[in-house]
Motif scaffolding. Structure first.
Motif, PDB file in Angstrom:
ATOM      1  N   UNK A  30      -3.651   3.042   1.374  1.00 44.74           N
ATOM      2  CA  UNK A  30      -2.628   4.048   1.653  1.00 44.74           C
ATOM      3  C   UNK A  30      -2.080   3.974   3.073  1.00 44.74           C
ATOM      4  N   UNK A  31      -2.824   3.382   4.019  1.00 43.26           N
ATOM      5  CA  UNK A  31      -2.441   3.507   5.423  1.00 43.26           C
ATOM      6  C   UNK A  31      -2.186   2.186   6.151  1.00 43.26           C
ATOM      7  N   UNK A  32      -2.409   1.046   5.495  1.00 43.65           N
ATOM      8  CA  UNK A  32      -2.058  -0.210   6.152  1.00 43.65           C
ATOM      9  C   UNK A  32      -0.571  -0.471   5.913  1.00 43.65           C
ATOM     10  N   UNK A  33       0.261  -0.349   6.968  1.00 44.23           N
ATOM     11  CA  UNK A  33       1.719  -0.453   6.769  1.00 44.23           C
ATOM     12  C   UNK A  33       2.181  -1.865   6.441  1.00 44.23           C
ATOM     13  N   UNK A  34       1.324  -2.856   6.597  1.00 41.49           N
ATOM     14  CA  UNK A  34       1.738  -4.243   6.411  1.00 41.49           C
ATOM     15  C   UNK A  34       1.398  -4.788   5.030  1.00 41.49           C
ATOM     16  N   UNK A  35       0.790  -3.963   4.194  1.00 47.17           N
ATOM     17  CA  UNK A  35       0.522  -4.398   2.823  1.00 47.17           C
ATOM     18  C   UNK A  35       1.795  -4.306   1.994  1.00 47.17           C
ATOM     19  N   UNK A  36       1.998  -5.287   1.129  1.00 49.41           N
ATOM     20  CA  UNK A  36       3.095  -5.194   0.166  1.00 49.41           C
ATOM     21  C   UNK A  36       2.677  -4.258  -0.961  1.00 49.41           C
ATOM     22  N   UNK A  37       3.640  -3.844  -1.767  1.00 52.49           N
ATOM     23  CA  UNK A  37       3.328  -2.889  -2.823  1.00 52.49           C
ATOM     24  C   UNK A  37       2.371  -3.488  -3.853  1.00 52.49           C
ATOM     25  N   UNK A  38       2.524  -4.788  -4.158  1.00 49.56           N
ATOM     26  CA  UNK A  38       1.605  -5.385  -5.130  1.00 49.56           C
ATOM     27  C   UNK A  38       0.195  -5.474  -4.569  1.00 49.56           C
ATOM     28  N   UNK A  39       0.052  -5.646  -3.251  1.00 52.24           N
ATOM     29  CA  UNK A  39      -1.272  -5.653  -2.640  1.00 52.24           C
ATOM     30  C   UNK A  39      -1.906  -4.267  -2.711  1.00 52.24           C
ATOM     31  N   UNK A  40      -1.098  -3.235  -2.472  1.00 52.62           N
ATOM     32  CA  UNK A  40      -1.613  -1.859  -2.599  1.00 52.62           C
ATOM     33  C   UNK A  40      -2.068  -1.595  -4.036  1.00 52.62           C
ATOM     34  N   UNK A  41      -1.284  -2.073  -4.977  1.00 54.99           N
ATOM     35  CA  UNK A  41      -1.648  -1.869  -6.391  1.00 54.99           C
ATOM     36  C   UNK A  41      -2.980  -2.533  -6.714  1.00 54.99           C
ATOM     37  N   UNK A  42      -3.203  -3.731  -6.195  1.00 58.85           N
ATOM     38  CA  UNK A  42      -4.472  -4.413  -6.442  1.00 58.85           C
ATOM     39  C   UNK A  42      -5.640  -3.611  -5.885  1.00 58.85           C
ATOM     40  N   UNK A  43      -5.500  -3.092  -4.664  1.00 58.43           N
ATOM     41  CA  UNK A  43      -6.572  -2.300  -4.067  1.00 58.43           C
ATOM     42  C   UNK A  43      -6.811  -1.019  -4.863  1.00 58.43           C
ATOM     43  N   UNK A  44      -5.749  -0.400  -5.345  1.00 54.20           N
ATOM     44  CA  UNK A  44      -5.913   0.820  -6.141  1.00 54.20           C
ATOM     45  C   UNK A  44      -6.602   0.515  -7.464  1.00 54.20           C
ATOM     46  N   UNK A  45      -6.304  -0.648  -8.051  1.00 56.83           N
ATOM     47  CA  UNK A  45      -6.959  -1.042  -9.305  1.00 56.83           C
ATOM     48  C   UNK A  45      -8.462  -1.251  -9.077  1.00 56.83           C
ATOM     49  N   UNK A  46      -8.799  -1.971  -7.998  1.00 62.94           N
ATOM     50  CA  UNK A  46     -10.214  -2.187  -7.678  1.00 62.94           C
ATOM     51  C   UNK A  46     -10.902  -0.853  -7.418  1.00 62.94           C
ATOM     52  N   UNK A  47     -10.207   0.045  -6.721  1.00 61.90           N
ATOM     53  CA  UNK A  47     -10.771   1.365  -6.434  1.00 61.90           C
ATOM     54  C   UNK A  47     -11.033   2.141  -7.725  1.00 61.90           C
ATOM     55  N   UNK A  48     -10.063   2.116  -8.642  1.00 61.11           N
ATOM     56  CA  UNK A  48     -10.224   2.826  -9.920  1.00 61.11           C
ATOM     57  C   UNK A  48     -11.384   2.256 -10.729  1.00 61.11           C
ATOM     58  N   UNK A  49     -11.512   0.937 -10.730  1.00 59.29           N
ATOM     59  CA  UNK A  49     -12.625   0.317 -11.460  1.00 59.29           C
ATOM     60  C   UNK A  49     -13.968   0.716 -10.872  1.00 59.29           C
ATOM     61  N   UNK A  50     -14.053   0.751  -9.549  1.00 61.58           N
ATOM     62  CA  UNK A  50     -15.320   1.143  -8.911  1.00 61.58           C
ATOM     63  C   UNK A  50     -15.653   2.599  -9.211  1.00 61.58           C
ATOM     64  N   UNK A  51     -14.640   3.464  -9.273  1.00 63.93           N
ATOM     65  CA  UNK A  51     -14.867   4.866  -9.617  1.00 63.93           C
ATOM     66  C   UNK A  51     -15.391   5.003 -11.041  1.00 63.93           C
ATOM     67  N   UNK A  52     -14.914   4.145 -11.923  1.00 63.77           N
ATOM     68  CA  UNK A  52     -15.344   4.182 -13.326  1.00 63.77           C
ATOM     69  C   UNK A  52     -16.852   3.962 -13.450  1.00 63.77           C
ATOM     70  N   UNK A  53     -17.405   3.084 -12.595  1.00 61.95           N
ATOM     71  CA  UNK A  53     -18.814   2.733 -12.721  1.00 61.95           C
ATOM     72  C   UNK A  53     -19.748   3.717 -12.010  1.00 61.95           C
ATOM     73  N   UNK A  54     -19.205   4.641 -11.225  1.00 63.91           N
ATOM     74  CA  UNK A  54     -20.063   5.561 -10.478  1.00 63.91           C
ATOM     75  C   UNK A  54     -20.999   6.376 -11.378  1.00 63.91           C
ATOM     76  N   UNK A  55     -20.512   6.980 -12.477  1.00 66.69           N
ATOM     77  CA  UNK A  55     -21.438   7.740 -13.329  1.00 66.69           C
ATOM     78  C   UNK A  55     -22.575   6.890 -13.884  1.00 66.69           C
TER      79      UNK A  55
END
Length: 266
Positions: A30-55
């Protein structure tokens, strides 16, 4: 008694983040201004996957024990020929047997569920209580409530530590030390195995250095993992990384930049 009010410090509203943020990956997205939108999307996807495994991380002992308990209960209720029943028992015992030098979640979970079933009557009478526990607990609270001294003695639990080149038993589950061993176990299951690291400042010293802080709980970070982690964080952030922590009860700061990984002088 009237307590003296805390001294007020005006917050720096220009600081990012305003409060320490322990979701490092999402913060970078959310805060690295030099990431492209597709790079942000990749990080958000990885973040969502990691959240899925927390339970699953938080309930591993309960889940593995639950599956083993009902598998054993169902198979034991069938009128199997002796050869099939013995074959089942062999495979079952291979799964729930204790592991040398580590905790087998199947073993611990199965033992506790089996004890709860027996304690509440068994033969189906305990099922409502078991389902209620399964629905409302996670590993830490499950063990805190139901791992008794008797079960720890039955499972021959002990604690060990390294002395020079040898591993030495430091505590056994007796009247004096069983609670201390239990507390050590609670600190090493679920998300308690993952260090808490927070973003403190995304523009430290005014040059976009990312300042991180480790919440030290008495366990030092493993330096090889620390070095690899900071290297990855530096790749994602694109600017120097600083991490404050403690080693051997002394404050220390580590740095990762284009010139490499280093421990800064105090």
């Amino acid at each position: 008694r009237i307590h003296k009010p805390k001294e007020y410090h005006e917050p720096d509203l220009s600081r990012v983040p305003l409060e320490p943020d322990e979701d490092v990956l999402l913060f970078i997205a959310e805060h690295n201004p030099y990431l492209t939108e597709w790079q942000r999307d990749l990080l958000r996807i990885v973040h969502s996957q990691s959240q899925y495994f927390l339970p699953q991380i938080e309930t591993k002992i309960m889940n593995e024990g639950w599956a083993s308990f009902w598998h054993h209960k169902i198979m034991s209720s069938l009128d199997l020929p002796d050869d099939l029943h013995i074959e089942f028992l062999v495979h079952h015992n291979q799964v729930v047997r204790p592991h040398v030098g580590s905790i087998n979640p199947y073993h611990v979970g199965f033992t506790i569920w089996h004890e709860l079933d027996k304690r509440h009557g068994g033969n189906g009478h305990a099922a409502p209580m078991l389902f209620e526990v399964r629905e409302s607990e996670r590993d830490v609270s499950f063990l805190r409530r139901f791992l008794t001294r008797e079960l720890m003695e039955e499972m021959h639990m002990f604690e060990y530590q390294r002395q020079d080149d040898a591993l030495v038993v430091s505590r056994v589950a007796d009247e004096e030390d069983w609670e201390a061993i239990k507390q050590t176990l609670l600190r090493t299951i679920g998300m308690n195995t993952v260090p808490v690291i927070r973003v403190i400042d995304a523009d430290f010293r005014g040059n976009r250095t990312l300042k991180l802080q480790h919440e030290h709980d008495g366990r030092d970070l493993e330096l090889d993992h620390l070095e690899r982690t900071l290297k990855h964080v530096h790749t994602l952030w694109g600017r120097p990384i600083l991490l404050d922590t403690r080693l051997k009860d002394q404050p220390v700061t580590f740095s990762q930049s284009d010139t490499g990984f280093e421990r800064l002088k105090s």
